[in-house]
Design an enzyme around this catalytic site. Structure first.
Site, short mmCIF file in Angstrom:
data_model
loop_
_atom_site.label_atom_id
_atom_site.label_comp_id
_atom_site.label_asym_id
_atom_site.label_seq_id
_atom_site.Cartn_x
_atom_site.Cartn_y
_atom_site.Cartn_z
N CYS A 155 -13.05 25.74 6.72
CA CYS A 155 -12.99 24.28 6.88
C CYS A 155 -13.80 23.51 5.83
O CYS A 155 -13.41 23.47 4.68
CB CYS A 155 -13.40 23.91 8.30
SG CYS A 155 -12.80 22.30 8.83
N HIS A 181 -10.28 27.75 12.83
CA HIS A 181 -11.39 27.98 13.74
C HIS A 181 -10.86 28.91 14.82
O HIS A 181 -9.74 29.35 14.77
CB HIS A 181 -11.87 26.67 14.36
CG HIS A 181 -12.31 25.66 13.36
ND1 HIS A 181 -13.41 25.85 12.56
CD2 HIS A 181 -11.80 24.45 13.01
CE1 HIS A 181 -13.55 24.79 11.77
NE2 HIS A 181 -12.59 23.93 12.02
#
Lengths: 382, 256
Positions: free
Chosen positions: B97, B211
């Protein structure tokens, strides 16, 4: 228009309950806000002098219940919103439902739990006499986004609050420094001192904070601290937050664990208290009130999971039961295949059939907690 | 045999459970009777060429804006050059991310501010503000072909060609045409919700928006990184029954 809104709220509430479509604490307000957005400023004028807002990631429901308990022991008539109704629509619903058809609101105090993201817009319209802020930690990132964003909005809202509100803050929250700095009015702080906790049946340092916050808030409303503490002797747990349920010949303790912080705190509390439960049941779901992202279970301290599960029978359930089983596995806790089921009803039936088990700890996230209660108690809410 | 993981900015980049990736890498290595050392590297820590030689896996996650503000200058001015050299020389790394975005050329925020990245990955990231929706949700993708055909991956792969996780990013990443993506999106947004790519696979590193954390339900990716880091051709099998069951259930639920 105000009286019409009350009427509409009460009718919609009745219909929802007759048709068994839910608790009816959110839809009426939603409808009224759609038809008449000015309702909020009207509500403001009807509320009593004593208005309390309680917000934060964890502890809202328990703290509101504590404040209500203390004030009612002083013979005050206190109105609160139910915990599932802490968004704008829920707050509007609860005030209108508590009003009579003449538009009168007869309560002496109104104590609201307010969702973290709802707080800033609500503060623009209603300035409470007391604003209690409990904490801020990671929760439902797909809805609230990052805590920083929530904190920024809180800071701005508090800075525009004027000086008539008393701010009640957790002094152990470093994050709140920016809020203290931007507020011009009075601020009072509470901490996790356990002196008052011992006058209740509550446990854990997070509950010490909730109790201290409630007692401090009540003091600002004119109740002496020692008197408030004494009155909490017969306080009962808020539903799903430490609540004990006796069913199927077992004691079930339900500990809402919906984000890393609340899971850590509950696990810590279990370790501090010495757990006599023979079985631990984790329930993880990803329904809308939970947020869709379950990755937060990896922000829970792994060693706490390992210690709590040691020598216990462990079950996992809920729509994301497998995710939880994987998470437990990486902390060294192997859940046997037959103890894993997405179907909560089956899981609870299975546990109920185990004669050797007398005490069960249930650690559910939000929607799972409602479901657990529905199965054990028969109703989703209270 | 020892796996030494450098975990960069654990305090600053600590959101979304990504720290679980380090826990999982360590657990899967220890279960195989090999040693693991985790070296946390924070803003105030100095690193050196020797330090980078001692590590064999580098991990960096994503974080809130305040966290990224605190580590950004340190990354660009202090640690960046070491990381760049480590990667170019074939070091194994995983970026998730926010840190993945910083491996690119630049990040342009909604208000037009341009943040230089390390320029290791030939890509840029743009945040469109309210113009485009945030990329949030469960995501299923197919691992890119060059990984699937890598004999090492074939040796450690006990799951299949899919990966599953959760994404939550405002910025959209556009890799250049010659950049190999980590995976192809089956369901979800991936890099930019337009070209079907997810993440970047460059030398021995993976950058990804996954995630979940990424390695939790994708043990084949975890083992691929471990084997690369330790320079092993294969790894002993672990009992991943429950993890594989979880993987298939999630692919079935979110992949169509």
């Amino acid at each position: 228009m105000y009286v019409i809104s009350i009427l509409l709220t009460k009718i919609v509430y009745r219909i929802i309950n007759i048709l068994n479509l839910g608790a009816g604490y959110t839809w009426p307000g939603h409808l009224v806000l759609k038809i008449y957005p000015g309702i909020i400023s009207e509500i403001k004028n009807k509320l009593p002098d004593k208005v309390v807002f309680v917000s934060g990631t964890n502890g809202k429901t328990t703290t509101v219940k504590l404040i209500k308990h203390i004030l009612e022991k002083k013979d005050m008539k206190v109105m609160t919103n139910s915990s599932g109704a802490n968004l704008l629509n829920g707050i509007v619903s609860s005030v209108l439902l508590a009003s009579d058809l003449g538009g009168n609101f007869s309560y002496e105090a109104a104590v609201f739990e307010v969702d973290e993201s709802t707080l800033p817009p609500l503060l623009k319209d209603i300035r409470p006499s007391i604003l209690a802020l409990l904490n801020l930690s990671r929760d439902q990132l797909d809805r609230h986004w990052e805590t920083d964003i929530v904190l920024d909005k809180w800071e701005e809202a508090v800075a525009n609050l004027g000086e008539d509100t008393v701010l009640v803050l957790d002094e152990t929250q470093d994050k709140f420094e920016v809020i203290s700095r931007s507020y011009k009015g009075t601020i009072s702080y509470f901490n996790d001192d356990r002196k008052f906790l011992y006058s209740t049946d509550l446990k854990g340092s997070f509950n010490a904070k909730n109790v201290n916050c409630a007692i401090l808030t009540a003091e600002k409303l004119g109740v002496r601290k020692d008197e408030a503490a004494r009155s909490l002797k017969d306080f009962e747990f808020a539903y799903g937050r430490g609540e004990m349920v006796r069913e199927f010949d077992k004691n079930w303790q339900i500990l809402l664990a919906k984000n890393p912080e609340s899971m850590n705190q509950n696990l810590n509390m279990l370790l501090e208290e010495g757990i006599d439960q023979e079985l631990v049941l984790f329930v993880l779901s990803d329904n809308i009130p939970d947020g869709l992202d379950v990755s937060w279970i990896y922000d829970v301290r792994p060693e706490l999971i390992t210690k709590v599960c040691k020598n216990k029978e462990v079950f996992v359930s809920g729509k994301r039961a497998l995710d939880m089983a994987v998470r437990l596995r990486y902390t060294g806790v192997d859940v046997s295949g037959q103890n894993i089921s997405e179907n909560l009803k089956n899981t609870i039936e299975k546990i109920s059939d185990m004669d050797s088990i007398k005490n069960v700890t249930v650690l559910p996230n939000y929607s799972s907690m409602l479901e657990v209660r529905n199965i054990l108690v028969g109703r989703k809410i209270l | 045999m020892k796996l030494t993981i450098a975990y960069f900015y654990p305090q600053e980049l600590n959101l979304y459970g990504d720290t679980g990736n380090v826990e999982i890498l360590a657990a899967r290595t220890k279960t195989r009777q090999m040693d693991v050392e985790i070296r946390k590297v924070s803003v105030q820590d100095k690193i050196s060429k020797e330090f980078m030689k001692e590590i064999n896996l580098l991990f960096m996650g994503g974080g809130p804006d305040s966290g990224q503000e605190r580590m950004y200058l340190d990354l660009i001015e202090q640690k960046g050059p070491y990381i760049k050299e480590y990667i170019e020389e074939g070091g194994t790394a995983l970026f998730i991310c926010g840190s993945y975005q910083l491996m690119g050329e630049y990040y342009r925020s909604a208000d037009g501010k341009k943040l230089e990245g390390l320029g290791i990955y030939n890509m840029y990231t743009q945040h469109f503000g309210h113009e485009k929706k945030r990329c949030v949700g469960n995501i299923v993708s197919k691992v890119n072909n060059s990984i699937l055909q890598d004999p090492l991956f074939i040796n450690v792969n006990n799951v299949g060609d899919t990966i599953v996780g959760f994404e939550n990013h405002g910025g959209r990443t556009y890799p250049a045409d010659d950049v190999e993506p980590f995976a192809t999106v089956i369901k979800g947004h991936g890099n930019n919700s337009e070209d079907g790519t997810e993440g970047v696979y460059y030398k021995n590193t993976v950058g990804s928006y996954f995630h979940g954390p990424l390695l939790s339900k994708n043990p084949h990716i975890a083992d691929y990184l471990i084997a690369k880091a330790l320079n092993l051709e294969k790894l002993s099998n672990l009992d991943d029954t429950i993890i594989k069951t979880a993987h298939s259930a999630l692919v079935k639920r979110f992949g169509q």
